[in-house]
Design a protein around this motif. Structure first.
Motif, PDB file in Angstrom:
ATOM      1  N   VAL A 102       0.444  -1.126   0.020  1.00 37.34           N
ATOM      2  CA  VAL A 102      -0.013  -0.381  -0.016  1.00 37.34           C
ATOM      3  C   VAL A 102       0.262   1.178  -0.142  1.00 37.34           C
ATOM      4  O   VAL A 102       2.063   1.317   0.414  1.00 37.34           O
ATOM      5  N   PRO A 103       0.532   2.770  -0.498  1.00 38.18           N
ATOM      6  CA  PRO A 103       1.374   3.196  -0.826  1.00 38.18           C
ATOM      7  C   PRO A 103       1.382   4.138   0.716  1.00 38.18           C
ATOM      8  O   PRO A 103       0.813   4.152   0.808  1.00 38.18           O
ATOM      9  N   THR A 104       2.513   4.620   0.982  1.00 33.25           N
ATOM     10  CA  THR A 104       3.154   5.453   1.916  1.00 33.25           C
ATOM     11  C   THR A 104       2.058   6.550   2.236  1.00 33.25           C
ATOM     12  O   THR A 104       1.222   7.085   3.417  1.00 33.25           O
ATOM     13  N   ALA A 105       0.972   7.889   1.278  1.00 31.26           N
ATOM     14  CA  ALA A 105       0.110   8.534   1.482  1.00 31.26           C
ATOM     15  C   ALA A 105      -0.374   8.854   0.321  1.00 31.26           C
ATOM     16  O   ALA A 105       0.103   8.563  -0.446  1.00 31.26           O
ATOM     17  N   VAL A 106      -1.514   8.973   0.630  1.00 36.47           N
ATOM     18  CA  VAL A 106      -2.249   9.181  -0.525  1.00 36.47           C
ATOM     19  C   VAL A 106      -3.499   9.870  -0.790  1.00 36.47           C
ATOM     20  O   VAL A 106      -3.978  10.556   0.800  1.00 36.47           O
ATOM     21  N   MET A 107      -3.350  11.272  -1.904  1.00 38.90           N
ATOM     22  CA  MET A 107      -4.315  12.221  -1.351  1.00 38.90           C
ATOM     23  C   MET A 107      -5.807  13.023  -1.810  1.00 38.90           C
ATOM     24  O   MET A 107      -5.445  12.394  -2.749  1.00 38.90           O
ATOM     25  N   ALA A 108      -6.745  13.154  -0.557  1.00 40.90           N
ATOM     26  CA  ALA A 108      -8.198  13.250  -1.861  1.00 40.90           C
ATOM     27  C   ALA A 108      -8.318  14.826  -1.435  1.00 40.90           C
ATOM     28  O   ALA A 108      -8.626  14.411  -0.549  1.00 40.90           O
ATOM     29  N   PRO A 109      -8.874  15.442  -2.545  1.00 34.89           N
ATOM     30  CA  PRO A 109      -8.784  16.745  -2.477  1.00 34.89           C
ATOM     31  C   PRO A 109     -10.611  17.024  -2.480  1.00 34.89           C
ATOM     32  O   PRO A 109     -11.274  16.180  -2.757  1.00 34.89           O
ATOM     33  N   SER A 110     -11.082  18.246  -2.416  1.00 25.96           N
ATOM     34  CA  SER A 110     -13.091  18.460  -2.488  1.00 25.96           C
ATOM     35  C   SER A 110     -12.778  19.717  -1.923  1.00 25.96           C
ATOM     36  O   SER A 110     -12.001  20.649  -1.768  1.00 25.96           O
ATOM     37  N   PHE A 111     -13.958  19.829  -2.854  1.00 27.14           N
ATOM     38  CA  PHE A 111     -14.566  21.095  -2.955  1.00 27.14           C
ATOM     39  C   PHE A 111     -15.414  22.089  -2.829  1.00 27.14           C
ATOM     40  O   PHE A 111     -16.102  20.451  -3.072  1.00 27.14           O
ATOM     41  N   TYR A 112     -16.080  23.007  -2.743  1.00 25.79           N
ATOM     42  CA  TYR A 112     -17.377  23.838  -2.150  1.00 25.79           C
ATOM     43  C   TYR A 112     -17.536  24.516  -2.006  1.00 25.79           C
ATOM     44  O   TYR A 112     -17.179  25.697  -1.571  1.00 25.79           O
ATOM     45  N   LEU A 113     -18.733  25.107  -3.245  1.00 23.38           N
ATOM     46  CA  LEU A 113     -19.067  26.579  -3.026  1.00 23.38           C
ATOM     47  C   LEU A 113     -20.769  26.477  -2.606  1.00 23.38           C
ATOM     48  O   LEU A 113     -21.987  26.452  -3.784  1.00 23.38           O
ATOM     49  N   SER A 114     -21.311  27.441  -2.273  1.00 23.92           N
ATOM     50  CA  SER A 114     -23.139  27.551  -1.613  1.00 23.92           C
ATOM     51  C   SER A 114     -22.618  28.859  -2.167  1.00 23.92           C
ATOM     52  O   SER A 114     -22.020  30.065  -1.284  1.00 23.92           O
ATOM     53  N   LYS A 115     -24.140  29.312  -2.451  1.00 28.44           N
ATOM     54  CA  LYS A 115     -24.635  30.969  -2.844  1.00 28.44           C
ATOM     55  C   LYS A 115     -26.163  30.403  -2.404  1.00 28.44           C
ATOM     56  O   LYS A 115     -26.784  30.158  -2.639  1.00 28.44           O
ATOM     57  N   LYS A 116     -26.652  31.466  -1.494  1.00 31.54           N
ATOM     58  CA  LYS A 116     -28.272  31.929  -0.941  1.00 31.54           C
ATOM     59  C   LYS A 116     -28.640  33.272  -2.149  1.00 31.54           C
ATOM     60  O   LYS A 116     -27.888  34.338  -1.924  1.00 31.54           O
ATOM     61  N   LEU A 117     -29.728  32.536  -2.840  1.00 34.80           N
ATOM     62  CA  LEU A 117     -30.281  33.377  -3.834  1.00 34.80           C
ATOM     63  C   LEU A 117     -31.411  34.058  -3.626  1.00 34.80           C
ATOM     64  O   LEU A 117     -31.377  35.371  -3.927  1.00 34.80           O
ATOM     65  N   ASN A 118     -32.331  33.700  -2.100  1.00 37.24           N
ATOM     66  CA  ASN A 118     -32.872  34.254  -1.521  1.00 37.24           C
ATOM     67  C   ASN A 118     -33.697  33.393  -0.474  1.00 37.24           C
ATOM     68  O   ASN A 118     -33.181  33.339  -0.461  1.00 37.24           O
ATOM     69  N   ASP A 119     -34.370  33.745   0.316  1.00 37.28           N
ATOM     70  CA  ASP A 119     -35.181  33.376   1.601  1.00 37.28           C
ATOM     71  C   ASP A 119     -35.557  32.419   1.323  1.00 37.28           C
ATOM     72  O   ASP A 119     -35.323  31.543   2.051  1.00 37.28           O
ATOM     73  N   GLN A 120     -36.353  32.019   0.267  1.00 36.91           N
ATOM     74  CA  GLN A 120     -36.069  30.632  -0.443  1.00 36.91           C
ATOM     75  C   GLN A 120     -35.365  29.653  -0.688  1.00 36.91           C
ATOM     76  O   GLN A 120     -35.174  28.745  -0.431  1.00 36.91           O
ATOM     77  N   TRP A 121     -34.703  30.402  -1.338  1.00 36.37           N
ATOM     78  CA  TRP A 121     -33.657  29.219  -2.766  1.00 36.37           C
ATOM     79  C   TRP A 121     -32.076  29.137  -2.408  1.00 36.37           C
ATOM     80  O   TRP A 121     -31.353  29.705  -2.510  1.00 36.37           O
ATOM     81  N   SER A 122     -31.221  28.248  -2.222  1.00 39.14           N
ATOM     82  CA  SER A 122     -29.572  28.362  -2.654  1.00 39.14           C
ATOM     83  C   SER A 122     -29.500  27.708  -3.429  1.00 39.14           C
ATOM     84  O   SER A 122     -29.954  26.087  -3.743  1.00 39.14           O
ATOM     85  N   VAL A 123     -28.586  27.516  -3.812  1.00 41.40           N
ATOM     86  CA  VAL A 123     -27.822  26.592  -4.654  1.00 41.40           C
ATOM     87  C   VAL A 123     -26.176  26.601  -4.375  1.00 41.40           C
ATOM     88  O   VAL A 123     -25.468  27.084  -3.643  1.00 41.40           O
ATOM     89  N   GLY A 124     -25.364  25.108  -4.859  1.00 39.52           N
ATOM     90  CA  GLY A 124     -24.290  24.839  -4.191  1.00 39.52           C
ATOM     91  C   GLY A 124     -23.507  23.304  -5.144  1.00 39.52           C
ATOM     92  O   GLY A 124     -24.194  23.483  -6.630  1.00 39.52           O
ATOM     93  N   LEU A 125     -22.320  23.799  -5.742  1.00 35.17           N
ATOM     94  CA  LEU A 125     -21.949  22.715  -6.269  1.00 35.17           C
ATOM     95  C   LEU A 125     -21.107  22.456  -5.645  1.00 35.17           C
ATOM     96  O   LEU A 125     -19.767  22.917  -4.535  1.00 35.17           O
TER      97      LEU A 125
END
Length: 473
Positions: A102-125
């Motif tokens: 097994v390898p000495t170490a392996v890296m797993a990246p992550s990225f998240y982005l969120s945006k509130k559009l109004n009082d009811q709707w929000s979106v993200g990636l």
């Protein structure tokens, strides 16, 4: 000699059956450093943009635009003790012990982005690594006829949105675009096939091979010293699925969450290359053995579906400093029975992998403690079942077993709109016994397989070290 072996992407077919940080199998690290600090118990916390992975309904709790960029380093340690691996002829496979596979170490990246559009709707990636593995046993280890090396990489893109009906009810949904790439290698048991063709019913075919080699100017005496051939395989595919979330806010201190992630269909297409060039020092002998094996470089295909997951979680703020949380996740692993790995455009019979995984449950408990205005401490513990039923259905590509996870973490506010997450987890696996026999031997013409039996015990533990940067625009 109708010699065939375990071709393309056994490990892929096994590996994609696990889904994310809330499943056993080929779980790769953590999709959220904040969640890792609580052993992934915080599905109902929804405190940053990583809620896109755990429960997209949690987007409704986030203000403005938020970003989280993280990485988890997986540091594995595993040992294998052979207890009598054999060829299809019943003879020991020979070879060497495997070390540092097994390898000495392996890296797993992550990225998240969120945006509130109004009082009811929000979106993200969200973008994260749902699973993966990298194992290199070497070409001479005792289990080489099952596997010499495997590398599985996957990446998911997860655009999401949430709708807040009122102060109590919020809903979320997302689309999962999943890319998968795999590489696999394994030895070809030429020596065992030659032994099988030297006596009994196969003696006539063995004599014909020796005569053909001599006629072509080769040295048939080298058959007695023949070594292994080798097969190399690769494949890739995009798959599509979806995820749903619901969050119920009882009051300002208590909320409950439900999250569902669908199965994803994959048609992994790739190629298979066979190398007989090093079986002996005589190219004529190698060529005759390659032709007699009926192995041709070709395409390969395996169709499969990943299992769906269903999670239920709760979060409660006990006082201004202490919060508790819990999660239970069901994974429908029994979608995976026997797998047929096919070779389009050839006459080779399919490889049947006996897997028959069982459904699993993962339970985790965690907590946060606000040490002061800038520092929050986290901790958690989780019990994670393995989908593998028994030693007879354990394969070297996935020597999995039930494990317990212990996690610690912290969030440090470096500014009013920025913070850093740190997390450390230790996963202790039960010893995994393997006694896997490939039911198709090399002399059979209706199926593919080395016929080997791999026997031994795996002892494994690993550490996860996570770091993330969070920013509120």
């Amino acid at each position: 000699m109708q010699h065939k072996t375990l071709p393309l992407m056994i490990a892929v077919a096994l590996g994609v059956m696990s889904v994310g940080a809330q499943a056993s199998g080929y779980r790769f690290g953590s999709q959220s450093v904040a969640a890792q600090g609580t052993a992934d118990a915080n599905g109902a916390e929804a405190n940053d943009a990583t809620t896109i992975f755990a429960n997209p309904a949690g987007l409704s709790r986030l203000d403005g635009m938020q970003m989280s960029v993280g990485a988890t380093v997986v540091v594995p340690h595993s040992t294998f003790t052979d207890t009598g691996s054999t060829r299809f002829t019943g003879q020991p496979t020979g070879g060497t012990a495997t070390d540092d596979y097994v390898p000495t170490a392996v890296m797993a990246p992550s990225f998240y982005l969120s945006k509130k559009l109004n009082d009811q709707w929000s979106v993200g990636l969200g973008s994260f690594v749902p699973y993966g593995t990298k194992i290199s046993y070497g070409n001479t280890w005792t289990g080489r006829y099952a596997l010499t090396d495997v590398k599985l990489q996957a990446l998911t893109l997860n655009p999401s949105a949430s709708f807040k009906l009122n102060e109590q009810h919020a809903f979320g949904f997302g689309i999962d675009a999943e890319f998968m790439k795999a590489e696999l290698g394994q030895a070809v048991d030429v020596p065992g096939s030659i032994v099988a063709l030297s006596t009994g019913a196969g003696a006539a075919q063995g004599a014909a091979l020796a005569k053909q080699i001599a006629t072509l100017g080769g040295n048939p005496a080298l058959l007695r010293t023949a070594g292994d051939a080798h097969g190399s395989n690769d494949g890739k595919d995009w798959g599509w699925g979806f995820n749903l979330g619901y969050m119920f806010t009882l009051d300002q201190n208590t909320r409950f969450g439900l999250a569902y992630r669908s199965s994803i269909a994959h048609k992994l297409r790739g190629s298979t290359v066979w190398d007989f060039s090093k079986v002996t020092t005589d190219p004529v002998v190698n060529g005759v053995l390659s032709a007699a094996s009926h192995k041709v470089n070709s395409a390969a295909l395996v169709e499969l579906r990943t299992p769906e997951t269903l999670s239920a979680n709760v979060f409660h703020q006990f006082d201004s400093k202490l919060a508790g949380m819990a999660d239970i996740t069901f994974v429908r692993h029994n979608r995976l029975g026997d797998l047929d790995i096919q070779f389009p455009g050839t006459t080779e019979g399919a490889e049947v992998i006996r897997q028959q995984w069982k459904n699993t449950i993962r339970v985790s408990l965690g907590g946060n403690y606000a040490y002061n205005e800038k520092l929050t401490l986290r901790a958690g513990v989780a019990y994670d079942e393995s989908p593998v039923k028994n030693a007879e259905l354990t394969h070297p590509a996935l020597p999995d077993s039930t494990r317990i996870q212990y996690s610690f973490g912290a969030n440090w506010k470096v500014a009013n709109n920025a913070s850093i997450d740190l997390a450390y987890s230790y996963l202790n696996f039960k010893d995994a016994n393997i006694n896997y026999t490939n039911k198709c031997n090399p002399l059979m013409t209706t199926c593919t397989g080395n016929g080997e039996t791999t026997r031994g015990t795996y002892q494994t533990h690993l550490s996860l070290i996570g770091l993330a940067y969070n920013y509120k625009f």
